[in-house]
Design a protein around this motif. Structure first.
Motif, PDB file in Angstrom:
ATOM      1  N   LYS A  98       0.728  -1.104  -0.011  1.00 34.67           N
ATOM      2  CA  LYS A  98       0.064   0.102  -0.155  1.00 34.67           C
ATOM      3  C   LYS A  98       0.606   1.692   0.440  1.00 34.67           C
ATOM      4  O   LYS A  98       1.305   2.279  -0.343  1.00 34.67           O
ATOM      5  CB  LYS A  98      -0.927   0.294   1.239  1.00 34.67           C
ATOM      6  CG  LYS A  98      -1.703  -1.306   1.574  1.00 34.67           C
ATOM      7  CD  LYS A  98      -2.641  -1.900   0.242  1.00 34.67           C
ATOM      8  CE  LYS A  98      -3.408  -2.885   0.695  1.00 34.67           C
ATOM      9  NZ  LYS A  98      -2.278  -4.075   0.992  1.00 34.67           N
TER      10      LYS A  98
ATOM     11  N   PHE B  14       0.927   2.628  -3.200  1.00 35.50           N
ATOM     12  CA  PHE B  14       0.723   3.771  -3.409  1.00 35.50           C
ATOM     13  C   PHE B  14       0.708   5.573  -3.027  1.00 35.50           C
ATOM     14  O   PHE B  14       0.488   6.214  -3.570  1.00 35.50           O
ATOM     15  CB  PHE B  14      -0.584   3.339  -3.937  1.00 35.50           C
ATOM     16  CG  PHE B  14      -1.131   1.722  -4.919  1.00 35.50           C
ATOM     17  CD1 PHE B  14      -1.219   2.331  -5.811  1.00 35.50           C
ATOM     18  CD2 PHE B  14      -0.757   0.118  -3.813  1.00 35.50           C
ATOM     19  CE1 PHE B  14      -1.667   0.518  -6.376  1.00 35.50           C
ATOM     20  CE2 PHE B  14      -0.807  -0.873  -4.498  1.00 35.50           C
ATOM     21  CZ  PHE B  14      -1.523  -0.734  -5.671  1.00 35.50           C
TER      22      PHE B  14
ATOM     23  N   LEU C   8       0.844   7.949  -5.582  1.00 36.79           N
ATOM     24  CA  LEU C   8      -0.660   8.327  -6.606  1.00 36.79           C
ATOM     25  C   LEU C   8      -1.772   8.320  -5.659  1.00 36.79           C
ATOM     26  O   LEU C   8      -2.094   9.324  -6.681  1.00 36.79           O
ATOM     27  CB  LEU C   8      -1.141   6.432  -6.944  1.00 36.79           C
ATOM     28  CG  LEU C   8       0.261   5.340  -8.027  1.00 36.79           C
ATOM     29  CD1 LEU C   8       0.034   4.340  -7.998  1.00 36.79           C
ATOM     30  CD2 LEU C   8       0.172   6.700  -9.350  1.00 36.79           C
TER      31      LEU C   8
END
Length: 258
Positions: free
Chosen positions: A102, A105, A108
């Protein structure tokens, strides 16, 4: 909990602090701040409001993220309880989401949600969702089928079965999922703040590291640890409240993990 357990915990704590102090004396306070310096700075920043300001920001991220990620993670297994085919279809995708790193990310999420609190909440929610989902799913699956069949025989509706049988049976698994997810949620929020933030405990860690101020780094870590323990205490209290109908012996067995 017996006094012997508390005594043993105190002994372990003293040994850890002693090892920390010894390491600080050997390496030097520049590389490893001493426990007394960390504790002193902790109370100074607590009383002047700095630690409260940054800590409350991290708590807000973790709390909202736990709600955003945890609520659908709890509801989904109950909604899919009578849909084993759908669960089987979703299973590889859920496993993939659970196994995906995770924190990778985080850039992002910052790109999608900006550098504000929204990106941190999204990261925490992503971390919490899969942990709580699989824990809740295991609790729903572990339900004794005979209890459901007996309720159906006496004319209980699906809603009544879900409320009075399935949910109480899955409560320990739900809280176990949150108990595991909360430290990851706090850690995810802190790391997200490390990447991009001008407030929060992660920001304190970042500025402390940049200024070679190991005391500030340890103060932020100590604050995060206290927050985790506070969240866990709240979760344990909620679990005891919802499961107050259980015999005391059964409750103790679950509390001690036996």
């Amino acid at each position: 909990m017996s006094w012997r357990v508390w005594l043993d915990r105190l002994i372990v704590l003293v040994l850890l602090i002693a090892a920390w102090q010894a390491g600080s004396m050997v390496l030097g306070a520049y590389w490893l701040s001493s426990p007394w310096a960390v504790l002193s700075r902790f109370f100074v920043t607590l009383f002047n409001g700095e630690l409260v300001f940054h800590g409350s920001y991290t708590i807000s991220e973790a709390l909202v993220g736990c709600v955003v990620g945890g609520v659908p993670a709890v509801l989904l297994p109950f909604l899919l309880r009578k849909q084993p085919i759908v669960v089987a279809i979703l299973d590889p995708f859920m496993v993939g989401g659970y196994g995906a790193p995770k924190l990778a990310f985080a850039p992002l999420f910052i790109l999608w949600f900006g550098i504000g609190i929204e990106s941190k909440i999204a990261l925490v929610a992503a971390v919490v969702f899969f942990i709580v989902y699989f824990s809740t799913l295991s609790g729903v699956r572990a339900l004794e089928l005979k209890l459901v069949q007996m309720a159906q025989v006496v004319g209980a509706s699906e809603r009544q079965i879900g409320r009075h049988i399935v949910f109480p049976g899955a409560v320990p698994a739900i809280f176990a999922g949150f108990r595991i997810a909360v430290p990851y949620a706090i850690g995810g929020a802190v790391i997200a703040e490390l990447i991009s933030s001008n407030r929060g405990l992660g920001y304190l860690v970042q500025t402390g590291a940049m200024n070679f101020d190991t005391t500030q780094v340890f103060v932020a870590i100590l604050a995060a640890t206290i927050i985790v323990h506070a969240f866990i205490a709240i979760i344990d209290t909620g679990e005891r409240f919802l499961l107050r109908w259980r015999p005391r012996g059964a409750a103790l067995m679950v509390d001690h993990g036996t």
